[in-house]
Design a protein around this motif. Structure first.
Motif, PDB file in Angstrom:
ATOM      1  N   SER A 260       0.845  -1.189   0.000  1.00 31.35           N
ATOM      2  CA  SER A 260       0.000   0.000   0.000  1.00 31.35           C
ATOM      3  C   SER A 260       0.884   1.243   0.000  1.00 31.35           C
ATOM      4  CB  SER A 260      -0.894   0.013   1.241  1.00 31.35           C
ATOM      5  OG  SER A 260      -0.110   0.269   2.406  1.00 31.35           O
ATOM      6  N   ASP A 261       0.263   2.381  -0.173  1.00 33.17           N
ATOM      7  CA  ASP A 261       0.975   3.644  -0.010  1.00 33.17           C
ATOM      8  C   ASP A 261       1.345   3.806   1.459  1.00 33.17           C
ATOM      9  OD1 ASP A 261       0.658   4.297  -2.695  1.00 33.17           O
ATOM     10  OD2 ASP A 261      -1.233   5.360  -2.329  1.00 33.17           O
ATOM     11  N   LEU A 262       2.321   4.646   1.733  1.00 34.59           N
ATOM     12  CA  LEU A 262       2.689   4.946   3.117  1.00 34.59           C
ATOM     13  C   LEU A 262       1.613   5.805   3.761  1.00 34.59           C
ATOM     14  CD1 LEU A 262       6.501   5.797   2.890  1.00 34.59           C
ATOM     15  CD2 LEU A 262       5.454   3.748   3.831  1.00 34.59           C
ATOM     16  N   ALA A 263       1.301   5.486   5.000  1.00 33.79           N
ATOM     17  CA  ALA A 263       0.382   6.298   5.800  1.00 33.79           C
ATOM     18  C   ALA A 263       1.198   6.951   6.912  1.00 33.79           C
ATOM     19  CB  ALA A 263      -0.728   5.430   6.386  1.00 33.79           C
ATOM     20  N   HIS A 264       0.680   8.036   7.455  1.00 37.68           N
ATOM     21  CA  HIS A 264       1.369   8.756   8.522  1.00 37.68           C
ATOM     22  C   HIS A 264       0.408   8.968   9.683  1.00 37.68           C
ATOM     23  CE1 HIS A 264       4.707   9.623   5.794  1.00 37.68           C
ATOM     24  NE2 HIS A 264       3.767   9.775   4.882  1.00 37.68           N
ATOM     25  N   ASP A 265       0.931   8.866  10.885  1.00 34.47           N
ATOM     26  CA  ASP A 265       0.175   9.157  12.113  1.00 34.47           C
ATOM     27  C   ASP A 265      -0.986   8.211  12.373  1.00 34.47           C
ATOM     28  OD1 ASP A 265       1.871  11.306  12.743  1.00 34.47           O
ATOM     29  OD2 ASP A 265       0.700  12.659  11.471  1.00 34.47           O
ATOM     30  N   SER A 266      -0.874   6.937  11.948  1.00 32.31           N
ATOM     31  CA  SER A 266      -1.933   5.975  12.256  1.00 32.31           C
ATOM     32  C   SER A 266      -1.772   5.511  13.706  1.00 32.31           C
ATOM     33  CB  SER A 266      -1.914   4.796  11.283  1.00 32.31           C
ATOM     34  OG  SER A 266      -0.665   4.142  11.310  1.00 32.31           O
ATOM     35  N   PHE A 267      -2.885   5.343  14.393  1.00 31.59           N
ATOM     36  CA  PHE A 267      -2.882   5.007  15.821  1.00 31.59           C
ATOM     37  C   PHE A 267      -2.567   3.538  16.038  1.00 31.59           C
ATOM     38  CE2 PHE A 267      -4.955   3.512  19.682  1.00 31.59           C
ATOM     39  CZ  PHE A 267      -4.352   4.343  20.604  1.00 31.59           C
ATOM     40  N   GLY A 268      -1.797   3.256  17.072  1.00 33.66           N
ATOM     41  CA  GLY A 268      -1.474   1.886  17.455  1.00 33.66           C
ATOM     42  C   GLY A 268      -1.191   1.788  18.935  1.00 33.66           C
ATOM     43  N   ALA A 269      -0.600   0.688  19.342  1.00 36.97           N
ATOM     44  CA  ALA A 269      -0.365   0.396  20.753  1.00 36.97           C
ATOM     45  C   ALA A 269       0.530   1.430  21.436  1.00 36.97           C
ATOM     46  CB  ALA A 269       0.245  -0.999  20.908  1.00 36.97           C
ATOM     47  N   ARG A 270       1.393   2.078  20.678  1.00 38.37           N
ATOM     48  CA  ARG A 270       2.323   3.049  21.258  1.00 38.37           C
ATOM     49  C   ARG A 270       1.988   4.477  20.871  1.00 38.37           C
ATOM     50  NH1 ARG A 270       7.799   0.765  19.222  1.00 38.37           N
ATOM     51  NH2 ARG A 270       8.545   2.709  20.130  1.00 38.37           N
ATOM     52  N   GLY A 271       0.748   4.711  20.406  1.00 39.18           N
ATOM     53  CA  GLY A 271       0.339   6.053  19.996  1.00 39.18           C
ATOM     54  C   GLY A 271       0.321   6.151  18.483  1.00 39.18           C
ATOM     55  N   LYS A 272       0.711   7.322  17.970  1.00 35.17           N
ATOM     56  CA  LYS A 272       0.701   7.532  16.522  1.00 35.17           C
ATOM     57  C   LYS A 272       2.019   7.082  15.912  1.00 35.17           C
ATOM     58  CE  LYS A 272      -2.673  11.202  16.301  1.00 35.17           C
ATOM     59  NZ  LYS A 272      -2.939  12.569  15.848  1.00 35.17           N
ATOM     60  N   ALA A 273       1.923   6.261  14.879  1.00 34.59           N
ATOM     61  CA  ALA A 273       3.102   5.772  14.170  1.00 34.59           C
ATOM     62  C   ALA A 273       3.531   6.815  13.136  1.00 34.59           C
ATOM     63  CB  ALA A 273       2.804   4.449  13.472  1.00 34.59           C
ATOM     64  N   THR A 274       4.828   7.012  13.021  1.00 35.65           N
ATOM     65  CA  THR A 274       5.341   7.971  12.054  1.00 35.65           C
ATOM     66  C   THR A 274       4.967   7.560  10.636  1.00 35.65           C
ATOM     67  OG1 THR A 274       7.177   8.414  13.550  1.00 35.65           O
ATOM     68  CG2 THR A 274       7.436   9.139  11.261  1.00 35.65           C
ATOM     69  N   ARG A 275       5.237   6.304  10.266  1.00 35.81           N
ATOM     70  CA  ARG A 275       4.889   5.781   8.947  1.00 35.81           C
ATOM     71  C   ARG A 275       4.394   4.353   9.090  1.00 35.81           C
ATOM     72  NH1 ARG A 275      10.143   5.954   5.466  1.00 35.81           N
ATOM     73  NH2 ARG A 275      10.966   5.207   7.433  1.00 35.81           N
ATOM     74  N   SER A 276       3.533   3.962   8.160  1.00 36.59           N
ATOM     75  CA  SER A 276       3.067   2.574   8.129  1.00 36.59           C
ATOM     76  C   SER A 276       2.646   2.228   6.704  1.00 36.59           C
ATOM     77  CB  SER A 276       1.906   2.351   9.099  1.00 36.59           C
ATOM     78  OG  SER A 276       0.785   3.129   8.731  1.00 36.59           O
TER      79      SER A 276
END
Length: 142
Positions: free
Chosen positions: A109-125
């Motif tokens: 997929s395209d890169l996403a930014h600031d997606s929420f996870g177990a440690r808060g917002k991820a820089t990239r995913s």
């Protein structure tokens, strides 16, 4: 981060060919195979790949679905993977994974930014599929 006593030990993925799946996870994803030689020799029913010191992915042959009798309907889950499994990596590991998947021509997929996870917002995913259709997300936090 809160220290919880519960830990994620393993996730079982249904795969058509455990040896091919282990090869994908070793070469494209960069995870270490566990019990691969023992599986190839017929000594254990499935191999695994190590995510970290505490967590593995079991690569369960799809042909074992009929043996899943521990709960009524367990065999019905064969071939129906969870929505996705998320791997959290350090920035350099994330970049290395991107490179290996691109080299292996794995669709992503395209890169996403600031997606929420177990440690808060991820820089990239981003998301990708393994050869058996299991969906993975990879992310890093700064």
């Amino acid at each position: 981060m809160t220290d919880h006593t519960a830990r994620l030990d393993h996730i079982v993925l249904w795969v058509r060919d455990p040896l091919a799946a282990a090869d994908f996870y070793e070469k494209a994803v960069g995870l270490e195979a566990v019990r691969l030689a023992e599986f190839a020799a017929g000594e254990v029913p499935f191999p695994s790949v190590r995510v970290n010191d505490e967590t593995i992915l079991d690569l369960m042959p799809l042909s074992f679905a009929a043996r899943m009798t521990m709960l009524p309907g367990s065999a019905d889950s064969a071939g129906h993977p969870v929505n996705h499994v998320c791997l959290s990596l350090p920035r350099d590991g994330f970049d290395a994974l991107l490179g290996r998947l691109e080299e292996s021509s794995v669709p992503m997929s395209d890169l996403a930014h600031d997606s929420f996870g177990a440690r808060g917002k991820a820089t990239r995913s981003f998301y990708f599929r393994d050869p058996d259709g299991n969906v993975f997300e990879a992310r890093h936090y700064d």
